[in-house]
Design an enzyme around this catalytic site. Structure first.
Site, short mmCIF file in Angstrom:
data_model
loop_
_atom_site.label_atom_id
_atom_site.label_comp_id
_atom_site.label_asym_id
_atom_site.label_seq_id
_atom_site.Cartn_x
_atom_site.Cartn_y
_atom_site.Cartn_z
CG HIS A 151 7.59 -29.66 0.28
ND1 HIS A 151 8.10 -30.90 0.03
CD2 HIS A 151 8.32 -29.15 1.31
CE1 HIS A 151 9.08 -31.16 0.89
NE2 HIS A 151 9.24 -30.10 1.67
CE LYS A 159 -12.43 1.82 1.03
NZ LYS A 159 -11.86 2.84 1.87
CD GLU A 199 -3.28 0.21 2.11
OE1 GLU A 199 -4.39 -0.24 1.83
OE2 GLU A 199 -2.93 0.45 3.29
O1 PA5 Z 1 -3.67 1.50 5.85
C1 PA5 Z 1 -4.76 2.02 5.72
O2 PA5 Z 1 -4.91 3.24 5.87
C2 PA5 Z 1 -5.98 1.21 5.38
O3 PA5 Z 1 -5.66 -0.14 5.28
C3 PA5 Z 1 -7.06 1.40 6.44
O4 PA5 Z 1 -6.52 1.05 7.68
C4 PA5 Z 1 -8.29 0.55 6.15
O5 PA5 Z 1 -8.81 0.88 4.89
C5 PA5 Z 1 -9.36 0.76 7.21
O6 PA5 Z 1 -9.72 2.07 7.32
P1 PA5 Z 1 -10.52 2.62 8.57
O7 PA5 Z 1 -9.67 2.46 9.78
O8 PA5 Z 1 -10.83 4.04 8.26
O9 PA5 Z 1 -11.78 1.77 8.68
#
Ligand code: PA5
Length: 448
Positions: free
Chosen positions: A309, A423, A288
């Site tokens: 394996h 989303k 990310e």
């Molecule tokens: O790293 C990040 O920012 C994301 O993975 C968020 O943690 C994830 O989308 C969850 O978001 P939120 O805490 O607003 O529900």
């Protein structure tokens, strides 16, 4: 130092002068990060977090964990992405692959995770596990608007209120969210749920050492002080801007140089099954943070010897697109001796009197040498054990390496703009008001 980076098996692939050329860029990235002028500087609160955290809240986290352990057999932790992976990874790292079964056997509070997928059968099975048991809920969402956790929280809140009544349910709901805003914060304030804060300046994937991770980790019985001390130690150890002396920066520099040489995949390998979820956490952290602007190494993972394996063949002889980073965890002292078989049916009596740890060590060494000779560059991250202290150090090590690696790549390692696309489509297809025209467009595509 609880985490070391060993570059012995990388030296055939990266020459010293290549590191030397990169050193000034690393120093610049360091100065910008520590000086607060880096790209994404709104989200660098994690840099000093191991020392600079809210001590009052920290004490409340410990108290809440003790209360949950006393009042509930199950804690359901609801969250997704950065709001769940770190806690789950840490718990499994510390307590092993059988963590839930072992906690259950010992009569301790079991931590389960919900709201990290949209599977109805997963949720139904979890609801079945909660039947007849006292349970509490820790819902974690910084925005408070993420669909997966919001839906799961609806269901568990209703269940708690049905089981305990609205009044008593209150003392079993713990919300970790924004300090001041968002629907979850508003609900918690209105209902009087205890709240913990996802700091403004820390993004989800860097938040495991905040209340996001600490409450579930404490409920699972871990020593938070040791965890934070390990992270603080690594914070000090990685304060050095010099590439030659900073293990996190060395790791970041090597992965950057290997990327420049055409490697597309970093394969994080570990010989310990308890590391599986930590590998997932690492994948989120790097995937990310770096996978943007059409750049970034693809973070993948394997657990050895299991995956030798299955993926072993590809690693040894397939396309030369990957390098490996091995997490080498020292002997945890869990001795399992190997006995003598009078018939020696399996031909393994040459191992009689040895321990599993010995076999595992030789497997690690043998695999490393095989992969290097197959043309796979292998870096080794060494940690002494699976203690809280080592874990704190390892978490901070990866975070710091990721920040510098992202800077070397020229991306903002703190945003995740690409996550919004699915989303938008999902909301449109679900019929969320405001998404009507996109819905028409997508449905036409699906019908095509
Ligand atoms: O790293 C990040 O920012 C994301 O993975 C968020 O943690 C994830 O989308 C969850 O978001 P939120 O805490 O607003 O529900």
């Amino acid at each position: 130092m609880s985490v070391c980076f060993n570059d012995r098996y990388l030296r055939d692939f990266v020459a010293p002068h290549e590191l030397d050329y990169l050193a000034p860029q690393v120093r610049l990235a360091h100065d910008q990060l520590h000086g607060g002028s880096c790209v994404g500087n709104d989200f660098i609160g994690w840099v000093t977090l191991p020392a600079d955290y809210d001590k009052e809240e920290y004490a409340r986290i410990k108290a809440a964990a003790a209360r949950i352990r006393q009042q509930s057999k199950i804690l359901v932790v609801i969250g997704i992405g950065g709001s769940y992976l770190g806690a789950r990874a840490a718990i499994e790292f510390l307590h092993g692959a059988f963590t839930t079964a072992l906690a259950d056997k010992a009569g301790e509070t079991v931590v389960y995770f919900a709201g990290n997928n949209l599977s109805g059968s997963y949720l139904r099975d979890l609801l079945t596990l909660c039947e007849g048991k006292d349970f509490s809920v820790n819902v974690i969402s910084k925005s408070g608007t993420t669909t997966e956790p919001a839906l799961a929280f609806r269901i568990f809140r209703e269940l708690l209120e049905k089981k305990y009544g609205k009044e008593r349910a209150r003392s079993r709901i713990y919300c970790t969210t924004d300090r001041a805003k968002g629907p979850l914060k508003s609900l918690a304030d209105r209902e009087g749920y205890e709240t913990f804060v996802v700091p403004d300046d820390i993004g989800g994937r860097y938040s495991v050492l905040s209340a996001v991770g600490l409450l579930p980790i404490a409920v699972a019985g871990a020593d938070l002080d040791a965890l934070m001390a390990g992270a603080a130690e690594m914070m000090e150890a990685t304060r050095d801007p010099d590439l030659a002396h900073n293990p996190a920066y060395r790791y970041a520099a090597y992965r950057h140089l290997l990327g420049m040489k055409g490697k597309q995949v970093e394969l994080l390998a570990c010989h310990e099954p308890a590391f599986q979820l930590m590998a997932e956490w690492y994948k989120q952290l790097f995937g990310e943070s770096e996978g943007k602007d059409h750049k970034g190494l693809f973070p993948a993972s394997v657990i050895f010897s299991t995956d030798l394996h299955s993926m072993g063949q590809f690693i040894q002889e397939g396309s030369r697109l990957l390098f490996e980073t091995v997490v080498d965890i020292g002997d945890d002292g869990a001795s399992v001796p190997i006995g003598e078989d009078p018939e020696n049916v399996d031909g393994l009596n040459f191992l009689a009197g040895r321990d599993y740890a010995f076999v595992s060590r030789k497997a690690l060494e043998g695999t490393l040498l095989a992969h290097v000779s197959g043309g796979v560059p292998c870096g080794v991250i060494e940690i002494p054990d699976r203690s809280e202290r080592s874990l704190g150090g390892l978490i901070y090590f990866f975070e710091k390496a990721c920040a510098i690696s992202g800077a070397l790549l020229g991306v903002n390692p703190y945003n995740q703009p690409g996550v919004e696309s699915y989303k938008r489509n999902m909301f449109a297809l679900l019929g969320k008001p405001g998404y009507e025209s996109l819905r028409g467009e997508l449905e036409a595509k699906l019908a095509d």
